[in-house]
Structure formats: C-alpha cells, structure tokens
Design a protein around this motif. Sequence first.
Motif, PDB file in Angstrom:
ATOM      1  N   TRP A 230      -8.519   7.244  18.276  1.00  0.00           N
ATOM      2  CA  TRP A 230      -8.930   5.859  18.520  1.00  0.00           C
ATOM      3  C   TRP A 230      -9.496   5.711  19.923  1.00  0.00           C
ATOM      4  O   TRP A 230      -8.914   6.207  20.887  1.00  0.00           O
ATOM      5  N   ASN A 231     -10.642   5.036  20.028  1.00  0.00           N
ATOM      6  CA  ASN A 231     -11.172   4.643  21.330  1.00  0.00           C
ATOM      7  C   ASN A 231     -11.176   3.119  21.392  1.00  0.00           C
ATOM      8  O   ASN A 231     -12.078   2.468  20.855  1.00  0.00           O
ATOM      9  N   PRO A 232     -10.184   2.514  22.037  1.00  0.00           N
ATOM     10  CA  PRO A 232     -10.117   1.047  22.094  1.00  0.00           C
ATOM     11  C   PRO A 232     -11.245   0.422  22.898  1.00  0.00           C
ATOM     12  O   PRO A 232     -11.560  -0.749  22.697  1.00  0.00           O
ATOM     13  N   SER A 233     -11.885   1.184  23.792  1.00  0.00           N
ATOM     14  CA  SER A 233     -12.962   0.629  24.618  1.00  0.00           C
ATOM     15  C   SER A 233     -14.202   0.314  23.794  1.00  0.00           C
ATOM     16  O   SER A 233     -14.929  -0.639  24.089  1.00  0.00           O
ATOM     17  N   VAL A 234     -14.471   1.131  22.766  1.00  0.00           N
ATOM     18  CA  VAL A 234     -15.646   0.896  21.919  1.00  0.00           C
ATOM     19  C   VAL A 234     -15.238   0.418  20.528  1.00  0.00           C
ATOM     20  O   VAL A 234     -16.083   0.262  19.651  1.00  0.00           O
ATOM     21  N   ARG A 235     -13.919   0.222  20.327  1.00  0.00           N
ATOM     22  CA  ARG A 235     -13.381  -0.300  19.063  1.00  0.00           C
ATOM     23  C   ARG A 235     -13.828   0.542  17.868  1.00  0.00           C
ATOM     24  O   ARG A 235     -14.344   0.040  16.878  1.00  0.00           O
ATOM     25  N   ARG A 236     -13.587   1.841  17.981  1.00  0.00           N
ATOM     26  CA  ARG A 236     -13.907   2.764  16.893  1.00  0.00           C
ATOM     27  C   ARG A 236     -12.763   3.760  16.738  1.00  0.00           C
ATOM     28  O   ARG A 236     -12.073   4.084  17.700  1.00  0.00           O
ATOM     29  N   PHE A 237     -12.576   4.266  15.520  1.00  0.00           N
ATOM     30  CA  PHE A 237     -11.544   5.261  15.280  1.00  0.00           C
ATOM     31  C   PHE A 237     -11.979   6.216  14.177  1.00  0.00           C
ATOM     32  O   PHE A 237     -12.856   5.912  13.364  1.00  0.00           O
ATOM     33  N   VAL A 238     -11.352   7.385  14.176  1.00  0.00           N
ATOM     34  CA  VAL A 238     -11.611   8.426  13.177  1.00  0.00           C
ATOM     35  C   VAL A 238     -10.319   8.698  12.429  1.00  0.00           C
ATOM     36  O   VAL A 238      -9.252   8.838  13.045  1.00  0.00           O
ATOM     37  N   ILE A 239     -10.401   8.761  11.107  1.00  0.00           N
ATOM     38  CA  ILE A 239      -9.256   9.115  10.271  1.00  0.00           C
ATOM     39  C   ILE A 239      -9.294  10.616  10.023  1.00  0.00           C
ATOM     40  O   ILE A 239     -10.272  11.135   9.479  1.00  0.00           O
ATOM     41  N   LEU A 240      -8.254  11.311  10.422  1.00  0.00           N
ATOM     42  CA  LEU A 240      -8.221  12.752  10.217  1.00  0.00           C
ATOM     43  C   LEU A 240      -7.897  13.078   8.764  1.00  0.00           C
ATOM     44  O   LEU A 240      -7.106  12.372   8.125  1.00  0.00           O
ATOM     45  N   PRO A 241      -8.494  14.141   8.228  1.00  0.00           N
ATOM     46  CA  PRO A 241      -8.185  14.539   6.848  1.00  0.00           C
ATOM     47  C   PRO A 241      -6.776  15.101   6.744  1.00  0.00           C
ATOM     48  O   PRO A 241      -6.124  15.389   7.754  1.00  0.00           O
ATOM     49  N   SER A 242      -6.308  15.261   5.528  1.00  0.00           N
ATOM     50  CA  SER A 242      -4.978  15.833   5.311  1.00  0.00           C
ATOM     51  C   SER A 242      -4.946  17.264   5.826  1.00  0.00           C
ATOM     52  O   SER A 242      -5.911  18.013   5.654  1.00  0.00           O
ATOM     53  N   PRO A 243      -3.851  17.662   6.460  1.00  0.00           N
ATOM     54  CA  PRO A 243      -3.755  19.030   6.976  1.00  0.00           C
ATOM     55  C   PRO A 243      -3.624  20.043   5.849  1.00  0.00           C
ATOM     56  O   PRO A 243      -3.466  19.690   4.678  1.00  0.00           O
TER      57      PRO A 243
END
Length: 363
Positions: A126-139
């Motif tokens: 998560w980058n709160p400064s640009v309000r974006r996030f990435v969901i990681l795939p299942s390990p």
Amino acid sequence: MSVHFPDEIIDKILVRLDPKSLIKFSAVCKSWRSLIKSPTFIHTHLSRTIQPNNQNDSHLLLLVSTKADTGMIYSFRWDNPEFSEYTRLIDRFADNEERSAWYLTVVGTCNGLVCLSLGYNKLRIWNPSVRRFVILPSPISEYIARYAFGYDSRNNDYKVLRTVNLPGQPECYQAEIWSLARGSWKSLGVGSTGRGFLSELIQQPALVNDAVHWVQLNTTKGENGIMWFDMVSESFGETRVPQCVTKMLMLTLRHEGNLALLTWDSASEYHPCSYDIWVMKEYGVEESWTKLFSARHKEFIIRPLCWRNSGEIVFKMFGGGLLSLDVQTEQIKYLTRDGNDCYFLDYYVESLVLLGEANAISY
C-alpha cells in the motif's frame, strides 16, 4: 503572450513537488501525466526525497494503532517534540471484517510503501500517499508463515520474504520470495539450519544495506545471533551479536543507516529496566560492534518500536501507549495515552511508487 518553458526546466520543477501536488498536475496534460507516472521520474523523485540534506524538519512517522470500536487507525505524525499528527489515513484495501481483525499486522515500510498482512496468506502493498495498493497472489505453500518486506536497490524492486517452519521438522524451513517487478512468488527451496532459526521471525526486521535483519535465539553457532536475508542475492546469512552481551531481550533497529542492536532486561517493582544500545560501525564486520549508550528507567514496557532522529527511543508500554526515552539524559516523555493500542511506528517518506504500476488498484 505565452511563455514556453523547456522540458528540462519543467522536469526540475515537478520533481521538487510532493506526491499530492504531482497527482493533481498529472491531469494538466498527457505529456505531464506520462512523465509523472514514468519509472524514471518516480525513481528520481524518490532519490531526491530521501537525500539527507533534503529532509529538513519534514520527517514523518507512520503510527498504526487499534481502537476497540473502530479497528485499525493509520496516521502520520511529525517527528517533533510534540509528536503532533500530520494527517489521518484512509484505508480502502480491506473490508470491515479484515480492518478490525486482531491478526492484521504491518510487516514493514520502505520508500513510501507499507506491507500489510490481513490474515491467513492475505497480503497488500500500500502507498497511502498516492492512494494505491497491490493485492499479492496466493503463495506457493499454504502453511502459516512469517513475513519480511524490503528493497532491492540493484534492480529497483520491492520484495516480500515468506518463511515457514515445516510441520514436525523445527530445524527445517521453506522460503519463497515475491517481487513487485515479477508480480509472482518464487520458491527458494527447503533448507535446514539445525535449530530452526526462522521460528523467531516475529518482530519487524531492520532493513539495512538491502537486507532484513532480525534477532534469533539459539542460532547455528549455539548462541543468540542476528539472522539476515539479502533482498538482492536472495540468500540467508548469520551475524553474531557482541560477545559481551548478557541481556536476553534483544531487537534489531536501524540507526543513521547502520545496523543497531538494543538489548534490555525487564523492569520489576524493585529493579529498573536497563538498556544497552550497540551499533555495527562497519556493516558485516562483527568486530565493529560498538556500545553507544546504556540507560535505565522504571516503566513497564513491552518492546521498543523506533529510534527517533532526536536520539530518543520509542517504547510501547503496557496498556498500548507510547513513551520516548532520551538515552543520554534518561528522561522519559509520554507520547500517547489516549487508550489506543499502538503497535507499529517507523519512519515514512512520501513517494510516487505504485503510481505507474499497472496492477495497482486506486481508491
């Protein structure tokens, strides 16, 4: 009469702006949007932001706490004597159940990114400064794991280390690594240390020289030590603690870019808590461990959280509040006593990382 500025002048102006302003300016025209979201500009902007002579009094601390009726609370605090709040953050990467769950933890933060574990094999960058996030795939494996988050400066890549102790084989571990550039997990295989050293990867590791470091009890050398994982070479290693250390409670920290070790004894009704602070002056050289300070106080604390630029160390107290200890004067200052349970505090730099990431989700 219109005035036209050369592109190189515009670049030099834009790179000095904060992320919030740059996001607004990216809507001015297509060329500015393309420039601001380009990997080269994002990297240049970050490099300029983290320069020591560019920090001035703008140091920010990311504070994460919990409250019984609202769940997780994320906020930026100024690293000033008042510990004043800069802004309260909005998270849209978790549903209400995940947001209030006791198992939501901060894995670590680096260059404006925050790695979060939302429970069983659920991870977000998560980058709160640009309000974006990435969901990681299942390990790859499904066992409950420990995580560490770090940066590979050689390849300008962000990585998550995942380690598990194999059932019934405490001396064996299985490791895998996720890369933002690759977007997937890669197995690092199964290894054995003879003592199961990955079982202690619970506290937030210290990121120094592209490697994450954590204290491990009973290492392969038959003594307490510091285990590390290099994010560039993707390999494990081990470093001994200072030979004269006798205190059993230990935690790795980062101090002015160096690897530091804080050792302490628990306080009791009759005996104050005592601390020793060690710094490895030359990275990787065990003989360069140097004791910086020793300090004492009578407060009952759970563990250290962060070493501030003022030279004070922030501790989490029983009850969830924070206190700051000046290791030179041994003076104590209470930072929070509002009833919230504070469990994470670390330095944060506002950056554009993830702004141009195709797989990132905006909110």
